[in-house]
Design a protein around this motif. Sequence first.
Motif, PDB file in Angstrom:
ATOM      1  N   SER A  81     -29.864  -9.196 -33.853  1.00 55.35           N
ATOM      2  CA  SER A  81     -28.425  -9.366 -33.798  1.00 55.35           C
ATOM      3  C   SER A  81     -28.077 -10.030 -32.471  1.00 55.35           C
ATOM      4  O   SER A  81     -28.770  -9.838 -31.470  1.00 55.35           O
ATOM      5  N   MET A  82     -27.019 -10.826 -32.462  1.00 56.19           N
ATOM      6  CA  MET A  82     -26.620 -11.540 -31.243  1.00 56.19           C
ATOM      7  C   MET A  82     -25.189 -11.163 -30.871  1.00 56.19           C
ATOM      8  O   MET A  82     -24.347 -10.927 -31.744  1.00 56.19           O
ATOM      9  N   GLY A  83     -24.940 -11.161 -29.583  1.00 57.90           N
ATOM     10  CA  GLY A  83     -23.606 -10.815 -29.125  1.00 57.90           C
ATOM     11  C   GLY A  83     -23.140 -11.712 -28.002  1.00 57.90           C
ATOM     12  O   GLY A  83     -23.949 -12.353 -27.328  1.00 57.90           O
ATOM     13  N   TRP A  84     -21.836 -11.758 -27.826  1.00 59.48           N
ATOM     14  CA  TRP A  84     -21.212 -12.447 -26.695  1.00 59.48           C
ATOM     15  C   TRP A  84     -20.399 -11.409 -25.911  1.00 59.48           C
ATOM     16  O   TRP A  84     -19.654 -10.606 -26.502  1.00 59.48           O
ATOM     17  N   PHE A  85     -20.556 -11.471 -24.604  1.00 63.51           N
ATOM     18  CA  PHE A  85     -19.819 -10.612 -23.689  1.00 63.51           C
ATOM     19  C   PHE A  85     -19.209 -11.484 -22.607  1.00 63.51           C
ATOM     20  O   PHE A  85     -19.608 -12.636 -22.432  1.00 63.51           O
ATOM     21  N   ARG A  86     -18.268 -10.931 -21.884  1.00 61.18           N
ATOM     22  CA  ARG A  86     -17.695 -11.664 -20.762  1.00 61.18           C
ATOM     23  C   ARG A  86     -17.409 -10.712 -19.614  1.00 61.18           C
ATOM     24  O   ARG A  86     -17.229  -9.512 -19.806  1.00 61.18           O
ATOM     25  N   GLN A  87     -17.375 -11.305 -18.435  1.00 62.30           N
ATOM     26  CA  GLN A  87     -17.132 -10.512 -17.244  1.00 62.30           C
ATOM     27  C   GLN A  87     -16.312 -11.314 -16.262  1.00 62.30           C
ATOM     28  O   GLN A  87     -16.739 -12.380 -15.808  1.00 62.30           O
ATOM     29  N   ALA A  88     -15.142 -10.799 -15.937  1.00 62.24           N
ATOM     30  CA  ALA A  88     -14.278 -11.399 -14.923  1.00 62.24           C
ATOM     31  C   ALA A  88     -14.585 -10.758 -13.581  1.00 62.24           C
ATOM     32  O   ALA A  88     -15.104  -9.628 -13.526  1.00 62.24           O
ATOM     33  N   PRO A  89     -14.289 -11.440 -12.487  1.00 60.63           N
ATOM     34  CA  PRO A  89     -14.560 -10.878 -11.160  1.00 60.63           C
ATOM     35  C   PRO A  89     -13.913  -9.507 -10.987  1.00 60.63           C
ATOM     36  O   PRO A  89     -12.732  -9.321 -11.292  1.00 60.63           O
ATOM     37  N   GLY A  90     -14.700  -8.548 -10.517  1.00 60.28           N
ATOM     38  CA  GLY A  90     -14.180  -7.212 -10.282  1.00 60.28           C
ATOM     39  C   GLY A  90     -14.026  -6.354 -11.519  1.00 60.28           C
ATOM     40  O   GLY A  90     -13.563  -5.212 -11.429  1.00 60.28           O
ATOM     41  N   GLU A  91     -14.415  -6.901 -12.670  1.00 56.38           N
ATOM     42  CA  GLU A  91     -14.267  -6.176 -13.922  1.00 56.38           C
ATOM     43  C   GLU A  91     -15.633  -5.852 -14.509  1.00 56.38           C
ATOM     44  O   GLU A  91     -16.642  -6.469 -14.156  1.00 56.38           O
ATOM     45  N   ARG A 139     -18.369  -5.749 -17.599  1.00 63.05           N
ATOM     46  CA  ARG A 139     -18.697  -6.658 -18.687  1.00 63.05           C
ATOM     47  C   ARG A 139     -18.150  -6.086 -19.991  1.00 63.05           C
ATOM     48  O   ARG A 139     -18.365  -4.915 -20.301  1.00 63.05           O
ATOM     49  N   GLU A 140     -17.448  -6.924 -20.744  1.00 64.09           N
ATOM     50  CA  GLU A 140     -16.815  -6.442 -21.952  1.00 64.09           C
ATOM     51  C   GLU A 140     -17.289  -7.203 -23.180  1.00 64.09           C
ATOM     52  O   GLU A 140     -17.608  -8.391 -23.103  1.00 64.09           O
ATOM     53  N   PHE A 141     -17.300  -6.499 -24.279  1.00 62.46           N
ATOM     54  CA  PHE A 141     -17.703  -7.070 -25.556  1.00 62.46           C
ATOM     55  C   PHE A 141     -16.676  -8.098 -26.026  1.00 62.46           C
ATOM     56  O   PHE A 141     -15.468  -7.888 -25.896  1.00 62.46           O
ATOM     57  N   VAL A 142     -17.188  -9.200 -26.597  1.00 63.60           N
ATOM     58  CA  VAL A 142     -16.320 -10.232 -27.159  1.00 63.60           C
ATOM     59  C   VAL A 142     -16.531 -10.353 -28.669  1.00 63.60           C
ATOM     60  O   VAL A 142     -15.587 -10.237 -29.442  1.00 63.60           O
ATOM     61  N   ALA A 143     -17.777 -10.582 -29.065  1.00 63.47           N
ATOM     62  CA  ALA A 143     -18.076 -10.804 -30.479  1.00 63.47           C
ATOM     63  C   ALA A 143     -19.553 -10.575 -30.718  1.00 63.47           C
ATOM     64  O   ALA A 143     -20.362 -10.710 -29.797  1.00 63.47           O
ATOM     65  N   SER A 144     -19.889 -10.249 -31.962  1.00 64.05           N
ATOM     66  CA  SER A 144     -21.301 -10.110 -32.301  1.00 64.05           C
ATOM     67  C   SER A 144     -21.511 -10.490 -33.754  1.00 64.05           C
ATOM     68  O   SER A 144     -20.573 -10.496 -34.568  1.00 64.05           O
ATOM     69  N   ILE A 145     -22.774 -10.801 -34.060  1.00 58.97           N
ATOM     70  CA  ILE A 145     -23.135 -11.252 -35.389  1.00 58.97           C
ATOM     71  C   ILE A 145     -24.516 -10.711 -35.717  1.00 58.97           C
ATOM     72  O   ILE A 145     -25.420 -10.751 -34.887  1.00 58.97           O
ATOM     73  N   SER A 146     -24.675 -10.216 -36.934  1.00 56.05           N
ATOM     74  CA  SER A 146     -25.960  -9.663 -37.334  1.00 56.05           C
ATOM     75  C   SER A 146     -26.982 -10.774 -37.520  1.00 56.05           C
ATOM     76  O   SER A 146     -26.649 -11.954 -37.492  1.00 56.05           O
ATOM     77  N   ARG A 147     -28.190 -10.392 -37.744  1.00 50.83           N
ATOM     78  CA  ARG A 147     -29.273 -11.371 -37.771  1.00 50.83           C
ATOM     79  C   ARG A 147     -29.122 -12.378 -38.893  1.00 50.83           C
ATOM     80  O   ARG A 147     -29.541 -13.528 -38.746  1.00 50.83           O
ATOM     81  N   ALA A 168     -29.150 -10.484 -27.024  1.00 52.62           N
ATOM     82  CA  ALA A 168     -29.889 -10.271 -28.267  1.00 52.62           C
ATOM     83  C   ALA A 168     -30.258  -8.802 -28.397  1.00 52.62           C
ATOM     84  O   ALA A 168     -30.698  -8.175 -27.427  1.00 52.62           O
ATOM     85  N   SER A 169     -30.076  -8.270 -29.611  1.00 53.86           N
ATOM     86  CA  SER A 169     -30.371  -6.863 -29.863  1.00 53.86           C
ATOM     87  C   SER A 169     -31.279  -6.711 -31.061  1.00 53.86           C
ATOM     88  O   SER A 169     -30.980  -7.222 -32.141  1.00 53.86           O
ATOM     89  N   SER A 170     -32.371  -5.973 -30.876  1.00 52.78           N
ATOM     90  CA  SER A 170     -33.271  -5.676 -31.996  1.00 52.78           C
ATOM     91  C   SER A 170     -32.972  -4.310 -32.606  1.00 52.78           C
ATOM     92  O   SER A 170     -33.483  -3.979 -33.668  1.00 52.78           O
ATOM     93  N   MET A 171     -32.117  -3.528 -31.949  1.00 55.63           N
ATOM     94  CA  MET A 171     -31.926  -2.140 -32.348  1.00 55.63           C
ATOM     95  C   MET A 171     -31.246  -2.004 -33.704  1.00 55.63           C
ATOM     96  O   MET A 171     -31.652  -1.197 -34.531  1.00 55.63           O
ATOM     97  N   PHE A 172     -30.214  -2.799 -33.888  1.00 58.15           N
ATOM     98  CA  PHE A 172     -29.461  -2.723 -35.146  1.00 58.15           C
ATOM     99  C   PHE A 172     -29.247  -4.133 -35.666  1.00 58.15           C
ATOM    100  O   PHE A 172     -28.124  -4.612 -35.773  1.00 58.15           O
ATOM    101  N   ALA A 173     -30.335  -4.783 -35.974  1.00 58.64           N
ATOM    102  CA  ALA A 173     -30.290  -6.216 -36.249  1.00 58.64           C
ATOM    103  C   ALA A 173     -29.461  -6.572 -37.484  1.00 58.64           C
ATOM    104  O   ALA A 173     -28.970  -7.689 -37.589  1.00 58.64           O
ATOM    105  N   ASP A 174     -29.294  -5.631 -38.404  1.00 58.73           N
ATOM    106  CA  ASP A 174     -28.545  -5.924 -39.619  1.00 58.73           C
ATOM    107  C   ASP A 174     -27.066  -5.592 -39.496  1.00 58.73           C
ATOM    108  O   ASP A 174     -26.326  -5.636 -40.489  1.00 58.73           O
TER     109      ASP A 174
END
Length: 126
Positions: free
Chosen positions: A33-43, A45-53, A98-104
């Motif tokens: 599974s793949m994910g996108w995160f973002r991090q602003a200065p002083g903040e 890291r936060e989740f943005v989006a993810s998609i299964s394999r 990238a995450s192998s834990m819960f790929a589906d």
Amino acid sequence: QVQLVESGGGLVQAGGSLRLSCAASGYSFDSYSMGWFRQAPGEEREFVASISRTGGSIYYSDSVQGRFTVSRDNAKNIVYLQMNSLTPEDTAAYYCAASSMFADTAVVDRFSFDYWGQGTQVTVSS
């Protein structure tokens, strides 16, 4: 050697669009599974989006729902993040993971990701 390399960041005016890419190598891309995160200065890291394999499961944060679209091309080992209607609040460094834990499933928890890219900066001017 596992590599995740983000590209496509830059400076854009509010209301504009960018497409981020994350090229993966060194592991079985279509098993993660793949994910996108973002991090602003002083903040944090936060989740943005993810998609299964397979791409069959997708999840977005409330803040980007309806504006961002995540997709993947397993033949090319690339995951994309299309970002539309950008606002200054979207300014951050964007990371793919990238995450192998819960790929589906579309993984949300950042601690469930095995590999991370170095990030690409997105700056939205008002």
